[in-house]
Design a protein around this motif. Structure first.
Motif, short mmCIF file in Angstrom:
data_model
loop_
_atom_site.label_atom_id
_atom_site.label_comp_id
_atom_site.label_asym_id
_atom_site.label_seq_id
_atom_site.Cartn_x
_atom_site.Cartn_y
_atom_site.Cartn_z
N LYS A 246 -9.24 112.55 51.01
CA LYS A 246 -9.46 113.36 52.20
C LYS A 246 -8.72 114.69 52.06
O LYS A 246 -7.71 114.79 51.39
N VAL B 25 -8.47 114.56 71.66
CA VAL B 25 -9.05 113.24 71.39
C VAL B 25 -9.69 112.68 72.66
O VAL B 25 -9.41 113.14 73.76
N ASN C 267 -8.10 108.11 70.09
CA ASN C 267 -8.40 108.05 68.67
C ASN C 267 -9.55 108.94 68.22
O ASN C 267 -9.48 109.58 67.17
N THR C 268 -10.61 108.97 69.00
CA THR C 268 -11.81 109.71 68.60
C THR C 268 -11.60 111.21 68.75
O THR C 268 -11.31 111.69 69.84
N PRO C 269 -11.71 111.99 67.66
CA PRO C 269 -11.54 113.44 67.77
C PRO C 269 -12.52 114.04 68.77
O PRO C 269 -13.71 113.68 68.79
N MET D 168 -13.74 102.79 58.21
CA MET D 168 -13.11 103.80 59.07
C MET D 168 -12.06 104.59 58.29
O MET D 168 -11.95 105.81 58.41
N GLN E 13 -13.63 108.42 58.26
CA GLN E 13 -13.42 109.07 59.53
C GLN E 13 -12.41 110.21 59.45
O GLN E 13 -11.30 110.03 58.93
N THR F 260 -9.59 112.55 61.23
CA THR F 260 -8.59 112.13 62.22
C THR F 260 -7.82 113.32 62.78
O THR F 260 -7.70 114.36 62.15
N ASN G 196 -4.00 113.55 64.25
CA ASN G 196 -2.78 112.76 64.38
C ASN G 196 -1.61 113.63 64.83
O ASN G 196 -1.44 114.75 64.35
N LEU H 249 -4.56 116.93 60.56
CA LEU H 249 -5.98 116.62 60.74
C LEU H 249 -6.54 116.28 59.36
O LEU H 249 -6.51 117.13 58.46
N ARG H 250 -7.00 115.05 59.19
CA ARG H 250 -7.57 114.63 57.90
C ARG H 250 -9.06 114.89 57.89
O ARG H 250 -9.77 114.62 58.88
#
Length: 472
Positions: free
Chosen positions: A228, A273, A278-280, A333, A337, A339, A341, A368-369
């Motif tokens: 990533k 989020v 969790n969901t951006p 995931m 996905q 992320t 964080n 941010l991944r």
């Protein structure tokens, strides 16, 4: 795995790189190398301990020149020539070559920096590189960098020593590049790779390899076909930039009539989020996310049957995946996905007891991944636009480092050597689409080196076979 087996198996992995002429099945050819690995074990261990004992923390500008010089010294001892320190606008990089007179050339990436340390979190001082007894493993080296990344890198160099001491010749040439800022997002690594002499050398390479900790305690070895990307940012809310709240810390009784920059930052973070935390939710953040292919999903399905879920949870200290997802779904995931964080969140007083202040400043550090086909530049732009659109344009956004994701298809010819790895100690690697952590492989797979990636050879964009116990 005890310390002797660790060094031996990791060095064996490195010794297998490029063995197109000396396959691992030819024990008569390789036994002298294995014997040297065993013979040189204590010397290798001491070299690793010396490296760990030299702090090299880019985030604190601590020991960096010394760390660079020690790495260069180790390269020369392992047979590299033209070992050159490469200046950048930050910490220096390193360029070197090992010309074995071979027909093919392989690129090699190292990092010589490590993360910061909090000594209170360590069972043994982080820069003592002490040998300690670890249940289930025997004696192990404990120290910052023992796993990420000085340990795997030192064992690769140990393999080169063993090959030379056994009177053998490496069947590939090596082009070496290293940086001292990987742990702060590699902000200047492009300056190293884009030096004309470095670019010229890398264009001769069939692929790029990074020694990496890719074997878990159960013995399973994971090959990641990429990694990533990441964007590391600091969000800063102040009363001065906001135009509301105090311009210095004031007594907390004034909260009845004065706005709080700390709450302002918390409210901004909450928009990044969804309600699940969790969901951006950053607009356009995930617009270019490439879904997993059928082949990638099949890789993960196989991995789910071989990697132990209970052991993974125990190692992480967690009991549940997001949404109580089943094991296979959690792996999907993990690699697919993007992320958002929060690494750290600081504002006002955090010492013992209370201190009745209304702080004028609050800071959040985020990572941010990113997954293919996202880019770091577009991600940063989306973050800034999102904050502005939602009424938080005053919040300062400082990107400290980051880069794009990278990916190499399994069908690339380089991965034919997987069969050679399989022959080493009976190991059959688990293939994964990408590492959930990050490293700057994009510098090799992106422009201007993209050309060599597109031929029939592969650009290897993740570590291929040492130990998988932590990620970057």
């Amino acid at each position: 795995m005890n310390r002797r087996n660790f060094v031996t198996t990791a060095a064996l992995a490195a010794a297998s790189i490029g063995m197109s002429r000396l396959t691992l099945a030819q024990d008569s050819e390789l036994q002298p190398i294995f014997a040297e690995i065993t013979k040189r074990h204590d010397e290798t261990l001491k070299s690793l301990q010396t490296w760990i004992r030299q702090p090299s923390i880019a985030a604190e500008n601590r020991g960096m020149n010394e760390g660079c010089d020690l790495t260069m010294q180790m390269l020369r001892a392992a047979g590299f020539t033209q070992v050159t320190k490469v200046p950048t606008d930050g910490q220096p990089g390193i360029f070197a070559v090992l010309d074995a007179g071979a027909a093919r050339t392989l690129g090699l990436y190292f990092m010589y920096d490590v993360k910061q340390v909090d000594p209170a979190e360590w069972s043994s001082p982080p820069f003592e590189a002490a040998l300690v007894d670890k249940p289930g493993f025997g004696k192990v080296v404990v120290g910052r960098g023992a796993t990420n990344q000085k340990g795997p890198e030192a064992t690769f160099l140990a393999a080169l020593h063993a090959i030379r001491a056994a009177g053998k010749k490496l069947p590939v040439n090596l082009v070496f590049v290293a940086e001292g800022e990987e742990e702060i997002g590699s902000p200047h690594f492009r300056q190293v790779v884009h030096k004309p002499e470095v670019l010229t050398a890398l264009k001769r390479c069939s692929g790029v390899f990074m020694p990496f900790p890719s074997q878990d305690p159960s013995g399973e070895v994971v090959i990641n076909l990429g990694a990533k990307g990441v964007v590391e940012v600091e969000l800063v809310a102040t009363g001065e930039r906001w135009g509301r709240g105090p311009k210095r810390d004031i007594h907390s009784s004034n909260k009845a009539r004065v706005d709080s920059p700390a709450w302002h930052l918390v409210q901004a973070l909450n928009t990044l989020v969804g309600k699940d935390g969790n969901t951006p939710a950053i607009e356009h953040f995930a617009d270019k996310v490439r879904p997993l292919s059928a082949a990638e999903k099949q890789m993960i399905a196989v991995a789910a049957t071989r990697i132990n879920e209970a052991a993974t949870k125990k190692g992480l200290g967690v009991e549940h995946w997001i949404g109580d997802a089943p094991w296979r779904e959690s792996l999907e995931m993990l690699v697919s996905q993007p992320t958002v964080n929060i690494e750290g969140l600081v504002g006002g007083y955090t010492g013992p007891g209370g201190k009745t202040v209304l702080p004028y400043r609050a800071v959040a550090k985020l990572d941010l991944r990113l997954v293919p086909d996202m880019t770091a530049a577009e991600t940063l732009s989306s973050l800034k636009a999102h904050l502005a659109k939602n009424g938080f344009g005053d919040i300062e956004v400082n990107m400290s480092g980051g880069y794009d994701p990278t990916s190499t298809p399994e069908t690339r010819r380089w991965y034919g050597s997987k069969q050679q790895f399989t022959g080493a100690g009976g190991i059959d690697p688990v293939m994964m689409p990408r590492l959930a952590g990050s490293w700057p492989g994009y510098v090799f797979t992106g422009d201007p080196l993209r050309a060599y990636r597109q031929d029939t050879s592969a650009s290897v964009t993740a570590g291929e076979r040492t130990r998988r116990t932590s990620t970057t």
